[in-house]
Design a protein around this motif. Structure first.
Motif, PDB file in Angstrom:
ATOM      1  N   GLU A  26       0.855  -1.025  -0.006  1.00 13.08           N
ATOM      2  CA  GLU A  26      -0.044  -0.022   0.038  1.00 13.08           C
ATOM      3  C   GLU A  26       0.909   1.336  -0.069  1.00 13.08           C
ATOM      4  O   GLU A  26       2.037   1.383   0.634  1.00 13.08           O
ATOM      5  CB  GLU A  26      -0.866  -0.001   1.187  1.00 13.08           C
ATOM      6  N   ARG A  27       0.474   2.324  -0.748  1.00 13.76           N
ATOM      7  CA  ARG A  27       1.176   3.514  -1.006  1.00 13.76           C
ATOM      8  C   ARG A  27       0.728   4.765   0.168  1.00 13.76           C
ATOM      9  O   ARG A  27      -0.585   4.888  -0.036  1.00 13.76           O
ATOM     10  CB  ARG A  27       1.206   3.805  -2.117  1.00 13.76           C
ATOM     11  N   TYR A  28       1.609   5.221   0.696  1.00 15.48           N
ATOM     12  CA  TYR A  28       1.172   6.385   1.542  1.00 15.48           C
ATOM     13  C   TYR A  28       2.313   7.405   1.227  1.00 15.48           C
ATOM     14  O   TYR A  28       3.190   7.488   0.847  1.00 15.48           O
ATOM     15  CB  TYR A  28       1.178   6.182   2.991  1.00 15.48           C
ATOM     16  N   GLU A  29       1.734   9.012   1.534  1.00 15.37           N
ATOM     17  CA  GLU A  29       2.430  10.045   1.217  1.00 15.37           C
ATOM     18  C   GLU A  29       2.488  10.798   2.491  1.00 15.37           C
ATOM     19  O   GLU A  29       1.611  11.416   2.956  1.00 15.37           O
ATOM     20  CB  GLU A  29       1.771  10.627   0.027  1.00 15.37           C
ATOM     21  N   LEU A  30       3.622  11.501   2.396  1.00 10.61           N
ATOM     22  CA  LEU A  30       3.888  12.594   3.270  1.00 10.61           C
ATOM     23  C   LEU A  30       4.344  13.981   2.717  1.00 10.61           C
ATOM     24  O   LEU A  30       5.286  13.636   1.724  1.00 10.61           O
ATOM     25  CB  LEU A  30       4.960  12.347   4.496  1.00 10.61           C
ATOM     26  N   SER A  31       4.234  15.014   3.123  1.00  9.60           N
ATOM     27  CA  SER A  31       4.935  16.311   2.573  1.00  9.60           C
ATOM     28  C   SER A  31       5.587  17.079   3.677  1.00  9.60           C
ATOM     29  O   SER A  31       5.347  16.758   4.776  1.00  9.60           O
ATOM     30  CB  SER A  31       3.747  17.284   1.846  1.00  9.60           C
ATOM     31  N   ILE A  32       6.740  17.622   3.181  1.00 10.61           N
ATOM     32  CA  ILE A  32       7.388  18.560   4.166  1.00 10.61           C
ATOM     33  C   ILE A  32       7.054  19.937   3.612  1.00 10.61           C
ATOM     34  O   ILE A  32       7.440  20.223   2.537  1.00 10.61           O
ATOM     35  CB  ILE A  32       8.888  18.269   4.164  1.00 10.61           C
ATOM     36  N   ARG A  33       6.542  20.652   4.403  1.00 11.68           N
ATOM     37  CA  ARG A  33       6.155  22.221   3.973  1.00 11.68           C
ATOM     38  C   ARG A  33       6.482  22.938   5.240  1.00 11.68           C
ATOM     39  O   ARG A  33       6.083  22.563   6.302  1.00 11.68           O
ATOM     40  CB  ARG A  33       4.672  22.323   3.563  1.00 11.68           C
ATOM     41  N   ASN A  34       7.250  23.957   4.989  1.00  9.99           N
ATOM     42  CA  ASN A  34       7.885  25.001   6.321  1.00  9.99           C
ATOM     43  C   ASN A  34       8.326  24.182   7.375  1.00  9.99           C
ATOM     44  O   ASN A  34       8.214  24.408   8.335  1.00  9.99           O
ATOM     45  CB  ASN A  34       6.609  25.883   6.515  1.00  9.99           C
ATOM     46  N   HIS A  35       9.033  23.200   6.966  1.00 10.09           N
ATOM     47  CA  HIS A  35       9.745  22.295   7.971  1.00 10.09           C
ATOM     48  C   HIS A  35       8.811  21.600   8.908  1.00 10.09           C
ATOM     49  O   HIS A  35       9.199  21.434  10.021  1.00 10.09           O
ATOM     50  CB  HIS A  35      10.880  23.155   8.731  1.00 10.09           C
ATOM     51  N   ARG A  36       7.761  21.218   8.350  1.00 15.01           N
ATOM     52  CA  ARG A  36       6.889  20.591   9.104  1.00 15.01           C
ATOM     53  C   ARG A  36       6.460  19.231   7.970  1.00 15.01           C
ATOM     54  O   ARG A  36       6.203  19.770   7.006  1.00 15.01           O
ATOM     55  CB  ARG A  36       5.461  21.103   9.629  1.00 15.01           C
ATOM     56  N   PHE A  37       6.079  18.396   8.964  1.00 16.50           N
ATOM     57  CA  PHE A  37       5.400  17.025   8.088  1.00 16.50           C
ATOM     58  C   PHE A  37       4.005  17.259   8.061  1.00 16.50           C
ATOM     59  O   PHE A  37       3.049  17.542   8.955  1.00 16.50           O
ATOM     60  CB  PHE A  37       5.752  15.706   8.787  1.00 16.50           C
ATOM     61  N   GLU A  38       3.230  16.970   6.737  1.00 18.65           N
ATOM     62  CA  GLU A  38       1.753  17.110   6.677  1.00 18.65           C
ATOM     63  C   GLU A  38       1.540  15.730   5.905  1.00 18.65           C
ATOM     64  O   GLU A  38       1.866  15.555   4.685  1.00 18.65           O
ATOM     65  CB  GLU A  38       1.725  18.180   5.492  1.00 18.65           C
ATOM     66  N   PRO A  39       0.668  14.951   6.516  1.00 21.50           N
ATOM     67  CA  PRO A  39       0.355  15.142   7.968  1.00 21.50           C
ATOM     68  C   PRO A  39       1.187  14.824   8.923  1.00 21.50           C
ATOM     69  O   PRO A  39       2.055  14.070   8.584  1.00 21.50           O
ATOM     70  CB  PRO A  39      -1.049  14.038   7.870  1.00 21.50           C
ATOM     71  N   ALA A  40       0.923  15.212  10.110  1.00 25.11           N
ATOM     72  CA  ALA A  40       2.180  14.845  11.189  1.00 25.11           C
ATOM     73  C   ALA A  40       1.726  13.291  11.668  1.00 25.11           C
ATOM     74  O   ALA A  40       2.807  12.827  12.230  1.00 25.11           O
ATOM     75  CB  ALA A  40       1.947  16.003  12.211  1.00 25.11           C
ATOM     76  N   SER A  41       0.630  13.019  11.526  1.00 21.42           N
ATOM     77  CA  SER A  41       0.297  11.751  11.837  1.00 21.42           C
ATOM     78  C   SER A  41      -0.405  10.868  10.806  1.00 21.42           C
ATOM     79  O   SER A  41      -1.306  11.520  10.122  1.00 21.42           O
ATOM     80  CB  SER A  41      -0.763  11.911  13.066  1.00 21.42           C
ATOM     81  N   LEU A  42       0.257   9.466  10.595  1.00 18.80           N
ATOM     82  CA  LEU A  42      -0.300   8.947   9.426  1.00 18.80           C
ATOM     83  C   LEU A  42      -0.620   7.730  10.034  1.00 18.80           C
ATOM     84  O   LEU A  42       0.277   6.975  10.540  1.00 18.80           O
ATOM     85  CB  LEU A  42       0.986   8.987   8.464  1.00 18.80           C
ATOM     86  N   LYS A  55       7.665  13.698   0.149  1.00 18.23           N
ATOM     87  CA  LYS A  55       7.836  14.918  -0.703  1.00 18.23           C
ATOM     88  C   LYS A  55       8.228  16.183   0.225  1.00 18.23           C
ATOM     89  O   LYS A  55       7.761  16.552   0.829  1.00 18.23           O
ATOM     90  CB  LYS A  55       6.751  15.313  -1.543  1.00 18.23           C
ATOM     91  N   ASN A  56       9.536  16.531  -0.225  1.00 15.19           N
ATOM     92  CA  ASN A  56      10.160  17.758   0.146  1.00 15.19           C
ATOM     93  C   ASN A  56       9.455  19.175  -0.491  1.00 15.19           C
ATOM     94  O   ASN A  56      10.306  19.416  -1.713  1.00 15.19           O
ATOM     95  CB  ASN A  56      11.545  17.838   0.423  1.00 15.19           C
ATOM     96  N   LEU A  57       8.780  19.732  -0.146  1.00 12.52           N
ATOM     97  CA  LEU A  57       8.274  20.977  -0.925  1.00 12.52           C
ATOM     98  C   LEU A  57       9.000  22.232  -0.341  1.00 12.52           C
ATOM     99  O   LEU A  57       8.835  23.336  -1.023  1.00 12.52           O
ATOM    100  CB  LEU A  57       6.852  21.069  -0.586  1.00 12.52           C
TER     101      LEU A  57
END
Ligand SMILES: [Cu+2]
Length: 111
Positions: A26-42, A55-57
């Motif tokens: 299964e595939r899940y995705e996290l982003s980094i924006r303004n040095h925070r993870f989105e979502p912070a809880s997965l 992904k590092n934005l």
């Protein structure tokens, strides 16, 4: 030479075993924006292998790091990485961005 010595059914079973993990992941995705993870809880399912894309934005590099998951991987600015995790026991697995560990914090909940 190795392949030639395998009976046909063994070869078929081997090919099936090689094909299964990819389709069962299964595939899940996290982003980094303004040095925070989105979502912070997965939340991910326990007991199965999970493909995690991060992904590092931001326009600075980050390092995805988790002691409990035994993962450490550099993500270039604007880039993305893939990490395979699990199968996990049910529980909480913390991760953080090593270059901005004051704000870049998150957790994976395996249920
Ligand atoms: Cu590190």
């Amino acid at each position: 030479m190795f392949i030639k010595t395998l009976p046909g059914y063994t070869l078929a079973a081997l090919m099936l075993a090689l094909a299964l993990p990819a389709s069962a992941t299964e595939r899940y995705e996290l982003s980094i924006r303004n040095h925070r993870f989105e979502p912070a809880s997965l939340t991910v399912p326990a007991g199965v292998k999970v493909k995690l894309v991060v992904k590092n934005l931001d326009n600075s590099p980050e390092e995805f790091e988790s002691y409990s998951l035994h993962r450490e991987k550099l993500i270039p600015a604007g880039g993305q990485i893939t990490v395979f995790i699990g199968p996990l026991d049910p529980g909480r697995y913390d991760f953080f961005g090593e270059f901005h560990s004051d704000t870049a914090k998150g957790q994976i909940i395996a249920k």
